[in-house]
Design a protein around this motif. Structure first.
Motif, PDB file in Angstrom:
ATOM      1  N   ARG A  99       0.815  -1.224   0.000  1.00 14.22           N
ATOM      2  CA  ARG A  99       0.000   0.000   0.000  1.00 14.22           C
ATOM      3  C   ARG A  99       0.842   1.265   0.000  1.00 14.22           C
ATOM      4  NH1 ARG A  99      -5.451  -0.991   0.920  1.00 14.22           N
ATOM      5  NH2 ARG A  99      -5.878  -3.078   1.714  1.00 14.22           N
ATOM      6  N   ARG A 100       2.107   1.139   0.348  1.00 15.94           N
ATOM      7  CA  ARG A 100       2.994   2.306   0.344  1.00 15.94           C
ATOM      8  C   ARG A 100       4.270   2.006  -0.442  1.00 15.94           C
ATOM      9  NH1 ARG A 100       3.254  -0.394   5.008  1.00 15.94           N
ATOM     10  NH2 ARG A 100       5.252  -0.665   6.044  1.00 15.94           N
ATOM     11  N   ALA A 101       4.103   1.313  -1.549  1.00 15.34           N
ATOM     12  CA  ALA A 101       5.252   0.910  -2.356  1.00 15.34           C
ATOM     13  C   ALA A 101       5.888   2.108  -3.056  1.00 15.34           C
ATOM     14  CB  ALA A 101       4.828  -0.129  -3.380  1.00 15.34           C
ATOM     15  N   SER A 102       7.153   2.287  -2.812  1.00 12.10           N
ATOM     16  CA  SER A 102       7.985   3.273  -3.497  1.00 12.10           C
ATOM     17  C   SER A 102       9.410   2.756  -3.393  1.00 12.10           C
ATOM     18  CB  SER A 102       7.866   4.644  -2.816  1.00 12.10           C
ATOM     19  OG  SER A 102       8.483   4.614  -1.542  1.00 12.10           O
ATOM     20  N   LEU A 103      10.318   3.386  -4.095  1.00 10.79           N
ATOM     21  CA  LEU A 103      11.700   2.921  -4.011  1.00 10.79           C
ATOM     22  C   LEU A 103      12.218   2.984  -2.574  1.00 10.79           C
ATOM     23  CD1 LEU A 103      13.418   4.255  -7.248  1.00 10.79           C
ATOM     24  CD2 LEU A 103      12.743   1.921  -6.693  1.00 10.79           C
ATOM     25  N   LYS A 104      11.698   3.929  -1.777  1.00 11.11           N
ATOM     26  CA  LYS A 104      12.138   4.048  -0.378  1.00 11.11           C
ATOM     27  C   LYS A 104      11.736   2.840   0.451  1.00 11.11           C
ATOM     28  CE  LYS A 104      12.063   9.073  -0.111  1.00 11.11           C
ATOM     29  NZ  LYS A 104      11.440  10.242   0.508  1.00 11.11           N
ATOM     30  N   THR A 105      10.673   2.157   0.070  1.00 10.09           N
ATOM     31  CA  THR A 105      10.265   0.960   0.808  1.00 10.09           C
ATOM     32  C   THR A 105      10.669  -0.324   0.084  1.00 10.09           C
ATOM     33  OG1 THR A 105       8.070   1.031  -0.226  1.00 10.09           O
ATOM     34  CG2 THR A 105       8.305   2.084   1.943  1.00 10.09           C
ATOM     35  N   PRO A 108      14.769  -1.331   0.588  1.00 10.23           N
ATOM     36  CA  PRO A 108      15.054  -2.017   1.857  1.00 10.23           C
ATOM     37  C   PRO A 108      14.345  -3.375   1.977  1.00 10.23           C
ATOM     38  CG  PRO A 108      14.499   0.273   2.254  1.00 10.23           C
ATOM     39  CD  PRO A 108      14.230   0.003   0.810  1.00 10.23           C
ATOM     40  N   ALA A 109      13.134  -3.474   1.425  1.00 10.57           N
ATOM     41  CA  ALA A 109      12.421  -4.759   1.474  1.00 10.57           C
ATOM     42  C   ALA A 109      13.150  -5.816   0.652  1.00 10.57           C
ATOM     43  CB  ALA A 109      10.989  -4.584   0.968  1.00 10.57           C
ATOM     44  N   SER A 110      13.728  -5.413  -0.474  1.00 12.55           N
ATOM     45  CA  SER A 110      14.502  -6.347  -1.292  1.00 12.55           C
ATOM     46  C   SER A 110      15.724  -6.853  -0.527  1.00 12.55           C
ATOM     47  CB  SER A 110      14.935  -5.665  -2.593  1.00 12.55           C
ATOM     48  OG  SER A 110      15.793  -6.504  -3.334  1.00 12.55           O
ATOM     49  N   LEU A 111      16.441  -5.938   0.120  1.00 10.60           N
ATOM     50  CA  LEU A 111      17.618  -6.329   0.904  1.00 10.60           C
ATOM     51  C   LEU A 111      17.215  -7.205   2.092  1.00 10.60           C
ATOM     52  CD1 LEU A 111      19.532  -2.923   0.818  1.00 10.60           C
ATOM     53  CD2 LEU A 111      19.956  -4.950  -0.589  1.00 10.60           C
ATOM     54  N   ALA A 112      16.111  -6.847   2.743  1.00  9.73           N
ATOM     55  CA  ALA A 112      15.623  -7.652   3.871  1.00  9.73           C
ATOM     56  C   ALA A 112      15.187  -9.034   3.390  1.00  9.73           C
ATOM     57  CB  ALA A 112      14.470  -6.940   4.575  1.00  9.73           C
ATOM     58  N   PHE A 168      18.848  -6.027  -8.350  1.00  9.10           N
ATOM     59  CA  PHE A 168      18.809  -5.774  -9.794  1.00  9.10           C
ATOM     60  C   PHE A 168      17.443  -6.132 -10.377  1.00  9.10           C
ATOM     61  CE2 PHE A 168      19.226  -7.592 -14.083  1.00  9.10           C
ATOM     62  CZ  PHE A 168      19.616  -6.461 -14.780  1.00  9.10           C
ATOM     63  N   PHE A 169      16.958  -7.345 -10.086  1.00  9.24           N
ATOM     64  CA  PHE A 169      15.695  -7.792 -10.672  1.00  9.24           C
ATOM     65  C   PHE A 169      14.494  -7.050 -10.075  1.00  9.24           C
ATOM     66  CE2 PHE A 169      18.341 -11.484 -11.879  1.00  9.24           C
ATOM     67  CZ  PHE A 169      18.110 -11.445 -13.241  1.00  9.24           C
ATOM     68  N   THR A 170      14.599  -6.638  -8.821  1.00 12.49           N
ATOM     69  CA  THR A 170      13.526  -5.834  -8.228  1.00 12.49           C
ATOM     70  C   THR A 170      13.442  -4.486  -8.941  1.00 12.49           C
ATOM     71  OG1 THR A 170      13.694  -6.908  -6.080  1.00 12.49           O
ATOM     72  CG2 THR A 170      12.738  -4.704  -6.114  1.00 12.49           C
ATOM     73  N   LEU A 171      14.580  -3.847  -9.153  1.00 12.96           N
ATOM     74  CA  LEU A 171      14.575  -2.552  -9.865  1.00 12.96           C
ATOM     75  C   LEU A 171      14.092  -2.717 -11.301  1.00 12.96           C
ATOM     76  CD1 LEU A 171      17.875  -0.989  -8.468  1.00 12.96           C
ATOM     77  CD2 LEU A 171      15.508  -0.335  -7.915  1.00 12.96           C
ATOM     78  N   LEU A 172      14.475  -3.818 -11.947  1.00 10.55           N
ATOM     79  CA  LEU A 172      14.003  -4.087 -13.310  1.00 10.55           C
ATOM     80  C   LEU A 172      12.489  -4.279 -13.316  1.00 10.55           C
ATOM     81  CD1 LEU A 172      14.716  -4.684 -16.275  1.00 10.55           C
ATOM     82  CD2 LEU A 172      15.050  -7.076 -15.624  1.00 10.55           C
ATOM     83  N   PHE A 173      11.968  -5.014 -12.349  1.00 14.09           N
ATOM     84  CA  PHE A 173      10.527  -5.246 -12.247  1.00 14.09           C
ATOM     85  C   PHE A 173       9.788  -3.933 -12.005  1.00 14.09           C
ATOM     86  CE2 PHE A 173       6.541  -6.905 -10.845  1.00 14.09           C
ATOM     87  CZ  PHE A 173       6.447  -8.174 -11.381  1.00 14.09           C
ATOM     88  N   VAL A 174      10.306  -3.108 -11.083  1.00 19.04           N
ATOM     89  CA  VAL A 174       9.686  -1.809 -10.787  1.00 19.04           C
ATOM     90  C   VAL A 174       9.699  -0.932 -12.035  1.00 19.04           C
ATOM     91  CG1 VAL A 174       9.947   0.325  -9.448  1.00 19.04           C
ATOM     92  CG2 VAL A 174      10.152  -1.889  -8.311  1.00 19.04           C
ATOM     93  N   ALA A 175      10.819  -0.934 -12.774  1.00 16.65           N
ATOM     94  CA  ALA A 175      10.908  -0.139 -14.003  1.00 16.65           C
ATOM     95  C   ALA A 175       9.894  -0.620 -15.038  1.00 16.65           C
ATOM     96  CB  ALA A 175      12.326  -0.205 -14.564  1.00 16.65           C
TER      97      ALA A 175
END
Length: 196
Positions: A99-105, A108-112, A168-175
């Motif tokens: 519900r609050r998805a942004s690169l700021k969340t 860190p969620a990807s790293l966690a 990498f794949f999280t950023l690709l998916f977000v893009a």
């Protein structure tokens, strides 16, 4: 959804191809450089409710079936089931921030998620594999170098590759999702008449 589903199936193909390359003696950089945790995280964030877990787990299951056939392994190995539990927790992490998805969340969620997956699977290996001493030294061995008879790649290298690949794949998916949403809004904006 179409770009996201294409990305998921491309990720399955990528996972299978790189696993075969590594198994044939390829680069250790490809060891565990896989997109599945990113798919579990981002699927729970972006997919419609009925696909949030179904698509990522279908991708995981499909690639596991094909790879297990290639390796001659059993799909019902306890470590594989442990991996599914770890991916489910990563998916729940994605659901928690959806519900609050942004690169700021998401970053860190990807790293966690990478850290959670690494900790769960390596602690499980330490607990169940007779090759590890059941003491603190054995736990540290499972988290750092692993058992030499399974691979020449130490477990810390798998963790590093997981962190990098998940990011990498999280950023690709977000893009891809951002690009897809932007394209979906363009026709509506173009078809709107200009004010006089």
């Amino acid at each position: 959804m179409i770009p996201a589903l294409f990305l998921v199936f491309a990720a399955v193909a990528y996972r299978i191809i790189t696993a075969i390359i590594v198994h044939a003696g390829g680069s250790p950089w490809l060891s565990n450089f896989a997109p599945l945790a990113a798919i579990a995280l981002c699927g729970a964030i972006y997919f419609p409710a009925k696909y949030k877990f179904a698509v990522p787990f279908a991708a995981l299951l499909l690639s596991d079936v094909l790879l297990d056939f290639y390796y001659g392994a059993s799909l019902f190995d306890p470590l594989i089931l442990c991996r599914y539990v770890a991916f489910a927790i990563v998916g729940l992490l994605g659901l928690a921030i959806s519900r609050r998805a942004s690169l700021k969340t998401i970053i860190p969620a990807s790293l966690a998620g990478s850290t959670i997956f690494y900790a769960i699977t390596n602690v499980f290996s330490w607990l169940t594999d007779p090759g590890y001493a059941k003491n603190f030294a054995g736990l540290i061995q499972s988290l750092t170098v692993g058992l030499p008879q399974y691979s020449s790649t130490p477990t810390w290298l798998f963790f590093r590759n997981s962190l990098l690949s998940d990011l990498f794949f999280t950023l690709l998916f977000v893009a891809c999702m951002s690009f897809s949403r932007r394209d979906a809004r363009l026709p509506a904006a173009v078809s709107r008449p200009l004010a006089n």
